[in-house]
Design a protein around this motif. Sequence first.
Motif, PDB file in Angstrom:
ATOM      1  N   ASP A   1       0.722  -1.202  -0.012  1.00  8.23           N
ATOM      2  CA  ASP A   1       0.207  -0.256  -0.014  1.00  8.23           C
ATOM      3  C   ASP A   1       0.807   1.326  -0.139  1.00  8.23           C
ATOM      4  O   ASP A   1       0.381   2.245  -0.355  1.00  8.23           O
TER       5      ASP A   1
ATOM      6  N   ASN B   1      -3.572  -2.227  -3.720  1.00  4.91           N
ATOM      7  CA  ASN B   1      -4.424  -3.034  -2.666  1.00  4.91           C
ATOM      8  C   ASN B   1      -4.893  -4.392  -3.040  1.00  4.91           C
ATOM      9  O   ASN B   1      -4.579  -4.865  -4.139  1.00  4.91           O
TER      10      ASN B   1
ATOM     11  N   THR C   1       1.263  -6.434   6.546  1.00  2.95           N
ATOM     12  CA  THR C   1       1.188  -5.493   7.522  1.00  2.95           C
ATOM     13  C   THR C   1       0.349  -4.040   7.098  1.00  2.95           C
ATOM     14  O   THR C   1      -0.107  -3.520   7.675  1.00  2.95           O
ATOM     15  N   MET C   2      -0.491  -4.464   5.990  1.00  2.00           N
ATOM     16  CA  MET C   2      -1.132  -3.353   5.276  1.00  2.00           C
ATOM     17  C   MET C   2      -2.672  -3.681   6.109  1.00  2.00           C
ATOM     18  O   MET C   2      -3.242  -4.521   6.172  1.00  2.00           O
ATOM     19  N   GLN C   3      -2.981  -2.495   6.772  1.00  2.00           N
ATOM     20  CA  GLN C   3      -4.201  -2.571   8.146  1.00  2.00           C
ATOM     21  C   GLN C   3      -5.402  -2.541   7.126  1.00  2.00           C
ATOM     22  O   GLN C   3      -6.493  -3.002   7.533  1.00  2.00           O
ATOM     23  N   LYS C   4      -5.737  -1.942   6.009  1.00  2.00           N
ATOM     24  CA  LYS C   4      -6.678  -1.557   5.379  1.00  2.00           C
ATOM     25  C   LYS C   4      -7.354  -2.648   4.577  1.00  2.00           C
ATOM     26  O   LYS C   4      -8.340  -2.352   3.743  1.00  2.00           O
TER      27      LYS C   4
ATOM     28  N   ASN D   1      -7.301  -6.823   3.405  1.00  2.00           N
ATOM     29  CA  ASN D   1      -7.617  -8.223   3.754  1.00  2.00           C
ATOM     30  C   ASN D   1      -6.449  -8.850   3.073  1.00  2.00           C
ATOM     31  O   ASN D   1      -6.914  -9.606   1.867  1.00  2.00           O
ATOM     32  N   THR D   2      -5.385  -8.899   3.595  1.00  2.00           N
ATOM     33  CA  THR D   2      -4.182  -9.706   2.783  1.00  2.00           C
ATOM     34  C   THR D   2      -4.313 -11.029   2.648  1.00  2.00           C
ATOM     35  O   THR D   2      -3.958 -11.817   1.972  1.00  2.00           O
TER      36      THR D   2
ATOM     37  N   SER E   1       4.433  -7.331  15.281  1.00  2.00           N
ATOM     38  CA  SER E   1       3.167  -7.307  16.053  1.00  2.00           C
ATOM     39  C   SER E   1       1.926  -8.348  15.063  1.00  2.00           C
ATOM     40  O   SER E   1       0.822  -8.185  15.301  1.00  2.00           O
ATOM     41  N   ASP E   2       2.510  -8.611  14.060  1.00  2.00           N
ATOM     42  CA  ASP E   2       1.376  -9.402  13.027  1.00  2.00           C
ATOM     43  C   ASP E   2       1.526 -11.005  13.419  1.00  2.00           C
ATOM     44  O   ASP E   2       1.384 -11.932  12.341  1.00  2.00           O
TER      45      ASP E   2
ATOM     46  N   LYS F   1      -1.511 -12.697  12.069  1.00  2.00           N
ATOM     47  CA  LYS F   1      -1.696 -12.741  10.751  1.00  2.00           C
ATOM     48  C   LYS F   1      -0.518 -14.090  10.325  1.00  2.00           C
ATOM     49  O   LYS F   1      -0.886 -14.663   9.074  1.00  2.00           O
TER      50      LYS F   1
END
Length: 200
Positions: A24, A48, A70-73, A75-76, A99-100, A103
């Motif tokens: 992103d 995206n 790590t893309m927050q916005k 749904n990777t 922190s992921d 994920k």
Amino acid sequence: IKAAVMIKELKQEAQNLSVLFVEDDYGFLSAQKELLESFFAKVEIVSNSEDGLFKYRESGRFDIVIIDLTMQKMNTLALCANIKAQSSSQYILALFANSDTAKLISAIDIGVDSFLLKPVSSAMFFDRLLKISQIINGSLAKEMVGELERTLIKQSRAASMGEMLGVIAHQLKQPLNAINLLALNIKKFSEPSDENINKN
């Protein structure tokens, strides 16, 4: 010296491979595209998940897909799952942060092949791409060997069939020749006016 050797090897290994990079941060992505294009035959970038999935489906397949988890916005994980659903053998390299953890575990369950912890150094990034390219080229080489073996088996079968047909034809020709000679002898020693013998 080690970096120079790695770059040279990556250029050799990646020259026929393609990459899709989903990230992103468009500024970072554009810079990476320019860098990756010096190694890979084809590099596509998207910012995206939706465009990433569209680009993947449009292309049919990429040799390597790089996804920033790590893309927050976005749904990777859904993107990874959709790509793996379309092609289970697709090689996916995921970038993640400390922190992921959740994920990361989910990505492993989905079948993501390789991971790099962010921030990623250029040396680490290209070293990993080199190893992935070598794995992919090894797989392609195995596929080519397998295809060659299948072709040789087909050719061998065709050659055996040709030999068998030749033997069958030879076996058929022998009695036919004998019958032909016999018929000529019968005709030779029969009366020319005997229409029944001539006809038969």
